[in-house]
Structures are given as structure tokens and as C-alpha cells.
Design a protein around this motif. Structure first.
Motif, PDB file in Angstrom:
ATOM      1  N   ASP A 162     -16.051  -2.113  -2.586  1.00 56.00           N
ATOM      2  CA  ASP A 162     -16.735  -2.935  -3.474  1.00 56.00           C
ATOM      3  C   ASP A 162     -17.685  -3.963  -3.389  1.00 56.00           C
ATOM      4  O   ASP A 162     -17.831  -4.084  -1.968  1.00 56.00           O
ATOM      5  CB  ASP A 162     -15.837  -3.550  -4.755  1.00 56.00           C
ATOM      6  N   ALA A 201     -13.766   1.843 -10.378  1.00 52.55           N
ATOM      7  CA  ALA A 201     -14.317  -0.284 -10.268  1.00 52.55           C
ATOM      8  C   ALA A 201     -12.721  -0.391  -8.709  1.00 52.55           C
ATOM      9  O   ALA A 201     -13.085  -1.045  -8.463  1.00 52.55           O
ATOM     10  CB  ALA A 201     -14.432  -1.053 -10.893  1.00 52.55           C
ATOM     11  N   TRP A 237     -12.400   1.753  -6.247  1.00 49.92           N
ATOM     12  CA  TRP A 237     -13.429   0.680  -4.736  1.00 49.92           C
ATOM     13  C   TRP A 237     -12.494  -0.679  -4.013  1.00 49.92           C
ATOM     14  O   TRP A 237     -12.910  -0.588  -3.030  1.00 49.92           O
ATOM     15  CB  TRP A 237     -15.122   0.481  -5.184  1.00 49.92           C
ATOM     16  N   ALA A 238     -12.429  -1.213  -5.054  1.00 53.65           N
ATOM     17  CA  ALA A 238     -11.850  -2.520  -4.630  1.00 53.65           C
ATOM     18  C   ALA A 238     -10.358  -1.899  -3.269  1.00 53.65           C
ATOM     19  O   ALA A 238     -10.721  -2.682  -2.757  1.00 53.65           O
ATOM     20  CB  ALA A 238     -11.264  -3.376  -5.553  1.00 53.65           C
ATOM     21  N   THR A 295     -24.080  -0.491  -3.719  1.00 59.33           N
ATOM     22  CA  THR A 295     -23.594  -1.726  -3.580  1.00 59.33           C
ATOM     23  C   THR A 295     -24.534  -2.427  -1.958  1.00 59.33           C
ATOM     24  O   THR A 295     -24.302  -3.487  -1.655  1.00 59.33           O
ATOM     25  CB  THR A 295     -21.891  -0.897  -2.561  1.00 59.33           C
ATOM     26  N   GLU A 325     -19.142   6.689   0.744  1.00 58.56           N
ATOM     27  CA  GLU A 325     -17.886   6.671  -0.219  1.00 58.56           C
ATOM     28  C   GLU A 325     -16.964   8.258  -0.041  1.00 58.56           C
ATOM     29  O   GLU A 325     -17.130   8.771  -0.426  1.00 58.56           O
ATOM     30  CB  GLU A 325     -18.136   6.407  -1.883  1.00 58.56           C
TER      31      GLU A 325
END
Length: 684
Positions: free
Chosen positions: A671, A662, A665-666, A562, A617
Motif C-alpha cells: 500500500d 487492500a 497490499w498492506a 501507488t 505486485e
């Protein structure tokens, strides 16, 4: 008894997961558990068929835990028929077996959303329903929680039943026995139902499993009389035995009269057929009236009613969604996702792939086998996660060096410590969320003695549909504060393999932390390398050397991919008021959380870095970014002289709800677009 057996034989077995919602008239008539009470026993048996078929259909639509839910259909129906939930408290252990419970408690039409963002949770959750009496996700907690409820109810003078449903695998967790011991001491009115399917996720093992097997193989049971008294008799399914042998065999089954549960102080009944609805109704209706701590032992089949799952209960512990058929795929062509338009163009990662990406658990499994072949000191331990941790091949090829200790994380860690005192090199394969349960042992038994133990920490970071109970977002914080610990965070599969080797070769306590799921497709190179401890790598410098802003983007672990994409977007941003990009980005693969590469940090600042961003993360509080901050503020001379701006990008101080990875993460701004936005804020 004959009529009960006859009725129970009406149940169906299915071989295919339906793609179209099945016809379930009885099930559709249930909006709350009280609706069950108007059903006849025959209707309850038919309801079990409908509920099982509906669970099959829903699992095909949403994926999720599978086998255990099919195995407790009859038990769930019986409990909600006999008890008055939510006044009576039903406590599920783990939650893998609570889907039928969700369906019968007003969430039938939402079951297809389970494990999806903003949908039902994968496990019982108090905020989701009044019928979910206790939030669960980790095993072996139900008896402790139920005991607490029972004692509080007794204190308030409230006569309500508390029923705890615990599997044989969860019963191997020491916490369950601690709770049973206390329940006897408190003489609490507590109904514990032991769902014995000889399985946790892997097959149940150890002395407790053998004890349950002896109770079953005796052919006898401790039945319950109408007065609630234990009565030793032959099990109904064993009535074909020669009656002349019966009295002799009765004398040869002391394990029934003096079984483990009775020895602890529980009143024991069982084992009973957990798929026989009439029998369950009879037994549980009597058992709930018995005073004091009571345990009813039932035996069930994991995956009951779905032939493939009955044959392969491990493989069908959980399943993914059914693949989209061709007609469905065509109907979705041309659809536009409802995502926000990005502010700047974000390049796609340019990662060459020559084969499908490996799961990180597969990388670990490959390393285990390769290293064990070269080093006979390697021993591997797992707390009931052989399949999930990628250890099947190792267990097959090196059975004398593989130790599955059942659901006993505390024991797993201290077992490794004891092994390490004798000159071998143990590796503990454990999920991040479950290592939390062995934290005292990690500190006291491993790190304090600086023993040579390697922790392979799987499922680190956000884990998607399993949600907050399984998220591994605290490990950097709770590990890096422990003296003697080394913590590595690989960027991809290849680096994971070599960092496992590096930490294994190091003489001391180490941890390699990697996420759930597949990697980037990086090819694992051979032979295994040994990296320099605490050395980071500047992987790329993007942008103009003369740019007024110079950003050091410090990426920890698999957030590096990322970071690469975000860095390219920032370095190439000539949008809006910028005639040309005004930022140069140094993309750093930090590789180590402890020790940090402080020498590289000093060098970057001395070279004119104006902004520093950390990316992980993990919770920002106490995480890898906090480690960087601590060094910069307390020890870095270069930082004190130039004072570059600093920000930490990670997970805010909240629990992250379930959804796809996903989506999570957003939600956290992890993200690519979210990272770009935060970097732009820093630079502005």
C-alpha cells in the motif's frame, strides 16, 4: 422408492436472500459431523432446508461462491452422515462446493468471515480444519489426491474410506482421467462421486458433457443391489413411461452398460438424483462397501433451492455482499477505522474520471471485439473462463472464432500453438494462477518454436478473498526466464488496451499481464496504438533539482498509481528533521518486464540517480526487480561506475493469506504507506 420420493419433496425453494440470521434449530445442534448420526431421515431433509437457508444468509453477509454450494447440500449431509470424518477422508475438488462441509464441521459460526482477512478461507485448507483433508483451489485434483491417500492407507493396513467429490466441469481436466487410469491400475479402494450439474463456472462443453447427457437422457440408471452389484433399471423419475416400451429402450441404451467410466475400469452406478436424501443414503451406504474404484454419478441443480440461481446458474456462481440498507448506512456514519496514523501526509491520487472505471477483463473484451472486427486472423481461446475473462460479447459476435476448451489449460496452450502454425493469430485468455498449469506447453509448444501466440493474463497479482491458491504472483518469474517471450505490464486500462494491441501485432510469443478488478478510470483512446517494444516512460519528476538524493522509482504494471502517490509523499516530505525535502523522485512507468528499457536505466544513472527502487505486485524473488538487478550487476557500465543504492519492493518469500486486496497490499507493504516506509529506509 415411493417413500423416498415423498420425503424428498419436502425440500424448500427460496426466492430472497435473508438479511437476518434464520432460525435453524437442527443445524445449530451440529458441532461435529458425528452429531448427524442421531438424526432421522426426515430430520436430515429438514436439515437440508435449514442449511441451504443458512448458506443464503451467509453469502449475503460475506459474498463468495454460491451456486455450487447450494447444489451439494444434500450430498454433503449424506456423506457426513454415512462416513466417519476425519478418519474417513472426504476430498473436495476445486472447493467451490465446500461451504456446507465447513458448516457441518464446526465452522458454522465463522462462515460469515469467509474470504475476509483472518477469517475462513474460500477453499478447503488443511491448516484450517482436520476435516479439510486436502488443500484445493485449482480443479481436477481430487481423484489424484484421493488415490494417493487410498494407496497410503492400504500400505499401512488402515481400513478407511476415501471419497472424492468432483464436478462434471472438473472432470474435463485431463488430470482427472490420468488419476482414474492409475486408480484402476492400482485396484485402489476409491469412491468417486461425480456431481453432474452441467456446469463448471461456464456451461460444461465437449464430448464428455455430451456423454453425461446421454446417460441422463436414456431414462435409465445402473442401480446398486444390496449385494453391491450393478443392476440396470429405469430411473424412478421415468416410471411414467409406457411399460411396453421399456424392454426395447433397455436394448437401446448401450452407453449405460458400456459407458466411459466402465470402459476405463471403474464400477459405475448412476445417474441418481443428488437432491434426494433417502436415495443418496441408500446408494452411498452400499457403494462405499464395494471394493476397487467406484464412481457414483449424481445429477444436481446448481443454485438448488434459490429460485434466481436455478434460473441463472452462471450469474450466481459467486455473489458479492448484499448492499448496506439505508438504516445500516446511517448507523455507520462517523465511525473511525482502526488504521495506523501515517507518518507523513500521503496525497490522494488525482485521477480524473468521467465514467465508472472498467474492469480489466472488460478492457480485454473490448479489445478482442475491436481487433476481431478489423483482423479476421484473430482467434480466441479460454479454458472455461468465458465470463471471468470478459469474452461474452466476443463469443456472441464471433462464435466461429471463439474456443472454450473446458478446464484444460495444457490443451488450451498447445491448441493455440497448433493454430499459430497455420497462419492465424490466437489469443489465449487465462488467469495467471491457471497458466501455471500450462507451463510445460508454453515453453515446449509455443516459445521453443517462437509461435505467434498472445497470452492475455488476467488476475495477475494479489486477488483478495480467493487467497493464496488463486494469487497470480509468480508469472513474471516463470515467464521472463523463457527465451522468445515478451512480457508487458500496463499501468492502467488505456495502456492495457494498447499493449494488448502491441503484443498482438508483434510476430512471436507475448504476454500482457493485468490484475483483477477495476482500473483507475483511465479513458481508452482510439485508434489502437502500437508502442515501441521495451520502451519505458518517465511519467513525472518530483522535487528539487538540487536535492542531494535522486531516486528512480521504477514501477511495473498497475503499481504505478501507488508509485505516484508514494513519490509525491517522499518528494514533499519536510517533516521531522528535514527543513525542506531532500529527495527528487523520477517516477518511471516501466511498461515492459522483458525486454527491459536498459537504455533508460543507463541514462538515469548517468544523470546522477543515487537510489533505485523497483515496485511490483509480484514475488521479489525472480520478479521484475530481479531482472533490473541482473542487468545492473552484469551489464550496466554506469552502475559499476556510480553504484547507486538499490532495493526491490514486492512480495516477500511467503504465501499471502486471503483478505481484501487492500488488506493484502498492506500486509505485504504494497500500500502507499508501506511503499513510503520502504523508500524512506532506502534513502536513510
Amino acid at each position: 422408492m415411493e417413500s423416498a420420493a415423498k420425503l424428498s419433496s419436502l425440500q424448500q425453494t427460496y426466492a430472497v436472500i435473508p438479511r437476518v440470521r434464520p432460525h435453524t434449530p437442527l443445524l445449530d445442534a451440529i458441532n461435529t459431523p458425528s452429531d448427524l448420526k442421531k438424526f432421522t431421515t426426515a430430520q436430515l431433509i429438514n436439515l437440508a432446508d435449514e442449511l441451504r437457508l443458512f448458506l443464503l444468509y451467509s453469502a449475503g453477509q460475506s459474498g463468495g461462491h454460491f451456486g455450487a454450494n447450494l447444489g451439494v447440500v444434500e450430498l454433503t449431509i449424506a456423506l457426513h452422515y454415512l462416513l466417519d470424518a476425519p478418519q474417513d477422508q472426504i476430498v473436495w475438488d476445486v472447493g467451490h462446493q465446500a461451504y456446507a462441509h465447513k458448516v457441518l464441521t464446526g465452522r458454522r459460526d465463522k462462515l460469515g468471515t469467509i474470504r475476509s482477512k483472518d477469517g475462513l478461507t474460500a477453499f478447503p485448507e488443511r491448516a484450517e480444519s482436520a476435516y479439510d483433508t486436502f488443500g484445493v483451489g485449482h480443479s481436477s485434483t481430487s481423484i489424484s489426491a484421493g488415490l494417493g491417500m487410498s494407496l497410503a492407507l492400504r500400505y499401512q493396513g488402515r481400513a478407511q474410506t476415501v471419497a472424492c467429490i468432483i464436478g462434471d466441469g472438473a472432470m474435463t481436466g485431463g488430470m482427472a482421467f490420468e488419476a482414474m487410469n492409475d486408480a484402476v491400475q492400482q485396484d485402489a479402494d476409491l469412491l468417486v462421486i461425480l456431481n453432474d450439474n452441467d456446469m463448471s463456472i461456464s456451461c460444461s462443453i465437449g464430448g464428455f458433457s455430451r456423454h453425461l447427457a446421454m446417460l441422463w437422457e436414456s431414462g435409465y440408471q445402473v442401480d446398486i443391489s444390496d449385494a453391491g452389484e450393478p443392476v440396470l433399471c429405469q430411473r424412478p423419475d421415468m416410471q411414467a413411461f409406457d411399460r411396453r416400451k421399456r424392454h426395447k429402450e433397455m436394448r437401446d441404451v448401450p452407453q449405460l452398460e458400456d459407458n466411459l467410466f466402465k470402459a476405463v475400469g471403474f464400477t459405475y452406478f448412476g445417474p441418481f438424483d443428488g437432491h434426494n436424501v433417502p436415495e443418496l443414503l441408500r446408494v452411498l451406504s452400499l457403494a462405499k462397501q464395494v471394493k476397487g474404484p467406484v464412481l457414483v454419478h449424481i445429477y444436481t441443480t446448481k443454485g438448488k433451492g434459490f429460485a434466481p440461481a436455478e434460473l441463472d446458474p452462471v450469474g450466481y456462481h459467486a455473489i458479492g455482499k448484499l448492499p448496506i440498507e439505508d438504516d445500516e448506512a446511517k448507523s455507520t456514519e462517523g465511525r473511525v477505522s482502526a488504521t495506523n496514523t501515517p507518518k507523513i501526509d500521503i496525497p490522494k491520487a488525482d485521477i480524473p474520471k468521467t465514467r465508472p472505471a472498467l474492469k480489466y477483463s472488460q478492457v480485454f473484451g473490448q479489445f478482442l471485439c475491436d481487433k476481431a472486427a478489423a483482423d479476421d486472423k484473430l482467434l480466441a481461446i479460454t479454458p472455461a473462463m468465458e465470463e471471468g475473462s470478459g469474452m461474452i460479447d466476443f463469443a456472441h459476435h464471433f462464435p466461429t472464432r471463439f474456443f472454450d476448451v473446458a478446464i484444460a489449460e495444457q490443451h488450451a496452450v498447445t491448441l493455440a500453438a497448433g493454430m499459430a502454425t497455420q497462419g492465424v493469430k490466437p489469443i489465449v485468455a487465462i488467469y495467471s494462477t491457471f497458466l501455471q498449469r500450462g507451463y510445460d506447453q508454453l515453453i515446449h509448444d509455443v516459445a521453443l518454436q517462437n509461435l505467434d501466440v498472445t497470452f492475455a493474463i488476467d488476475r495477475a497479482g494479489l486477488v483478495g478473498e480467493d487467497g493464496a491458491t488463486h494469487a497470480g504472483v509468480f508469472d513474471f518469474a516463470f515467464l521472463r526466464c523463457v527465451p522468445n517471450m515478451l512480457i508487458a505490464a500496463p499501468k492502467d486500462e488505456n495502456e492495457c488496451y494498447h499493449l494488448l494491441n502491441t503484443c498482438y501485432e508483434y510476430q512471436g510469443c507475448t504476454a500482457v499481464r493485468y490484475p483483477r478488478g477495476v482500473g483507475t478510470g483511465a479513458i481508452i483512446t482510439q485508434p489502437a496504438q502500437t508502442y515501441n517494444i521495451g520502451e519505458a516512460v518517465v511519467e513525472a519528476v518530483l522535487g528539487n533539482d538540487n536535492a542531494p538524493n535522486k531516486l528512480a522509482l521504477l514501477a511495473f504494471g498497475t503499481m504505478f498509481a501507488t508509485a505516484q502517490q508514494a513519490a509525491q509523499a517522499i518528494a514533499n516530505d519536510d517533516s521531522e528533521l528535514n527543513a525542506e525535502p531532500d529527495c527528487q523522485v523520477h517516477v518511471v512507468n516501466m511498461r515492459w518486464v522483458k525486454p527491459l528499457d536498459t537504455k533508460l536505466l543507463e541514462t538515469l544513472i548517468e544523470q546522477g540517480i543515487t537510489h533505485i527502487a523497483t515496485l511490483e505486485e509480484h514475488m521479489t524473488m525472480g520478479g521484475a526487480g530481479s531482472a533490473v538487478n541482473e542487468y545492473l550487476l552484469n551489464e550496466s557500465l554506469a552502475f559499476k561506475n556510480s553504484r547507486p543504492a538499490v532495493c526491490n519492493i514486492g512480495i516477500a518469500d511467503r504465501f499471502i493469506a486471503h483478505g481484501s486486496q487492500a488488506e493484502q497490499w498492506a500486509d505485504c507493504g504494497l500500500d502507499v504507506q508501506g511503499v513510503v516506509d520502504q523508500l524512506q529506509n532506502l534513502l536513510s
